[in-house]
Design a protein around this motif. Sequence first.
Motif, PDB file in Angstrom:
ATOM      1  N   GLY A  64       0.813  -1.208   0.000  1.00  0.00           N
ATOM      2  CA  GLY A  64       0.000   0.000   0.000  1.00  0.00           C
ATOM      3  C   GLY A  64       0.842   1.252   0.000  1.00  0.00           C
ATOM      4  N   ARG A  65       1.893   1.283   0.837  1.00  0.00           N
ATOM      5  CA  ARG A  65       2.755   2.464   0.917  1.00  0.00           C
ATOM      6  C   ARG A  65       3.564   2.651  -0.360  1.00  0.00           C
ATOM      7  N   VAL A  66       4.098   1.542  -0.888  1.00  0.00           N
ATOM      8  CA  VAL A  66       4.965   1.645  -2.063  1.00  0.00           C
ATOM      9  C   VAL A  66       4.176   2.084  -3.296  1.00  0.00           C
ATOM     10  N   LEU A  67       3.009   1.507  -3.529  1.00  0.00           N
ATOM     11  CA  LEU A  67       2.231   1.912  -4.698  1.00  0.00           C
ATOM     12  C   LEU A  67       1.680   3.319  -4.544  1.00  0.00           C
ATOM     13  N   ASP A  68       1.482   3.779  -3.333  1.00  0.00           N
ATOM     14  CA  ASP A  68       1.098   5.173  -3.125  1.00  0.00           C
ATOM     15  C   ASP A  68       2.231   6.096  -3.567  1.00  0.00           C
ATOM     16  N   ARG A  69       3.461   5.622  -3.446  1.00  0.00           N
ATOM     17  CA  ARG A  69       4.621   6.386  -3.905  1.00  0.00           C
ATOM     18  C   ARG A  69       4.840   6.265  -5.411  1.00  0.00           C
ATOM     19  N   ARG A  91      -5.178   5.651 -13.845  1.00  0.00           N
ATOM     20  CA  ARG A  91      -4.504   5.503 -12.558  1.00  0.00           C
ATOM     21  C   ARG A  91      -5.504   5.673 -11.420  1.00  0.00           C
ATOM     22  N   PHE A  92      -5.218   4.992 -10.324  1.00  0.00           N
ATOM     23  CA  PHE A  92      -6.122   5.011  -9.178  1.00  0.00           C
ATOM     24  C   PHE A  92      -5.452   5.673  -7.985  1.00  0.00           C
ATOM     25  N   GLY A  93      -6.220   6.479  -7.267  1.00  0.00           N
ATOM     26  CA  GLY A  93      -5.675   7.185  -6.121  1.00  0.00           C
ATOM     27  C   GLY A  93      -5.552   6.338  -4.878  1.00  0.00           C
ATOM     28  N   GLY A  94      -6.350   5.273  -4.762  1.00  0.00           N
ATOM     29  CA  GLY A  94      -6.273   4.384  -3.612  1.00  0.00           C
ATOM     30  C   GLY A  94      -5.736   3.025  -4.024  1.00  0.00           C
ATOM     31  N   VAL A  95      -5.154   2.323  -3.082  1.00  0.00           N
ATOM     32  CA  VAL A  95      -4.576   1.003  -3.350  1.00  0.00           C
ATOM     33  C   VAL A  95      -5.505  -0.069  -2.792  1.00  0.00           C
ATOM     34  N   GLY A 118      -7.964   0.589   0.542  1.00  0.00           N
ATOM     35  CA  GLY A 118      -7.384   1.558   1.470  1.00  0.00           C
ATOM     36  C   GLY A 118      -6.053   1.172   2.053  1.00  0.00           C
ATOM     37  N   LEU A 119      -5.267   0.355   1.332  1.00  0.00           N
ATOM     38  CA  LEU A 119      -3.992  -0.104   1.884  1.00  0.00           C
ATOM     39  C   LEU A 119      -2.958   1.001   1.996  1.00  0.00           C
ATOM     40  N   GLY A 258      11.047   3.507  10.603  1.00  0.00           N
ATOM     41  CA  GLY A 258      10.467   4.846  10.497  1.00  0.00           C
ATOM     42  C   GLY A 258      10.999   5.685   9.364  1.00  0.00           C
ATOM     43  N   ALA A 259      11.849   5.111   8.512  1.00  0.00           N
ATOM     44  CA  ALA A 259      12.430   5.901   7.430  1.00  0.00           C
ATOM     45  C   ALA A 259      12.373   5.151   6.118  1.00  0.00           C
ATOM     46  N   ASP A 260      11.353   4.317   5.949  1.00  0.00           N
ATOM     47  CA  ASP A 260      11.256   3.526   4.730  1.00  0.00           C
ATOM     48  C   ASP A 260       9.855   3.651   4.152  1.00  0.00           C
ATOM     49  N   PRO A 261       9.607   3.064   2.958  1.00  0.00           N
ATOM     50  CA  PRO A 261       8.287   3.182   2.343  1.00  0.00           C
ATOM     51  C   PRO A 261       7.157   2.596   3.168  1.00  0.00           C
ATOM     52  N   ALA A 262       7.449   1.866   4.240  1.00  0.00           N
ATOM     53  CA  ALA A 262       6.376   1.336   5.078  1.00  0.00           C
ATOM     54  C   ALA A 262       5.872   2.360   6.079  1.00  0.00           C
TER      55      ALA A 262
END
Length: 275
Positions: A64-69, A91-95, A118-119, A258-262
């Motif tokens: 979810g975090r990575v595809l949001d990026r 393209r989709f705004g939500g995962v 909503g991931l 705390g400093a990664d795509p997650a």
Amino acid sequence: MTAARPHPERRRRHTLYFLEFAARQRPVHLDTEVDMTRVQRHRAAAGEAGQRYSVVAYLLHATGRVLDRHPEANAVLAPGWPGLRAPRTVRFGGVTAKLALDRSVDGERTVLSALLPGLESADLPAIQARIDRYRDPAAADLPEFRGVRMLGRLPVPLGRLAFAAALRDPRRRPGVLGTVAVSSLGHRPVDGFHASGGTAVTLNAGQVLDRPVARDGEVVVAPVMRLGLTFDHRVIDGALAADVLADLKQALEGFGDGADPAGPATDRTVAARTA
């Protein structure tokens, strides 16, 4: 008298219709190995506190975090009409993940697909709670699988038409096929595999197995998972797919730092947008 059970072929019709649809894709396959040390450490600590998390929950959290990026990879191809409208990428705004499930329907094993929306913002407990909803042996009777049951009852020509109609509008795809497909065979002695889930990106997770890895100049034994990524070359190219896979690897290997795509995702509109 015992009632006759539906023929097994009927319970697989939704899979057959899907495979006919997915055959239009142009799949390309990538894979990498992920050091799951930090994920397994977090799982163990959570277990001691009475909370169970599956490996798939961590993969969904990172996805979810990575595809949001990378919204370019959270997309689908709308084929258009020959001579009238060119194909376009939506393209989709939500995962929304389409999670493949091995479940029993009328006593026969088959594949069902659960949608987890909503991931991009869901936390790990919420994701696990959604997965747990489908752990019950009677999960095939849940309301969200009503369409699958209907496809098994319809005559084949009508079933094909109904399946095609559900996918005709690309903006409806998140509610039918999700925006990313996720499948795991890690509960079996399967190191890695590749499948195409009908989305621009499909993720395939194998088992977590102790393997030798190089760390700080030394060879140590660590829990390693092979992660496959299949992408539809009609929608994205290899460089972007490799970036997505690299970010997923980083998110899982650095889970909790705390400093990664997650980490927390940025807010995005849920409405689909056209590229």
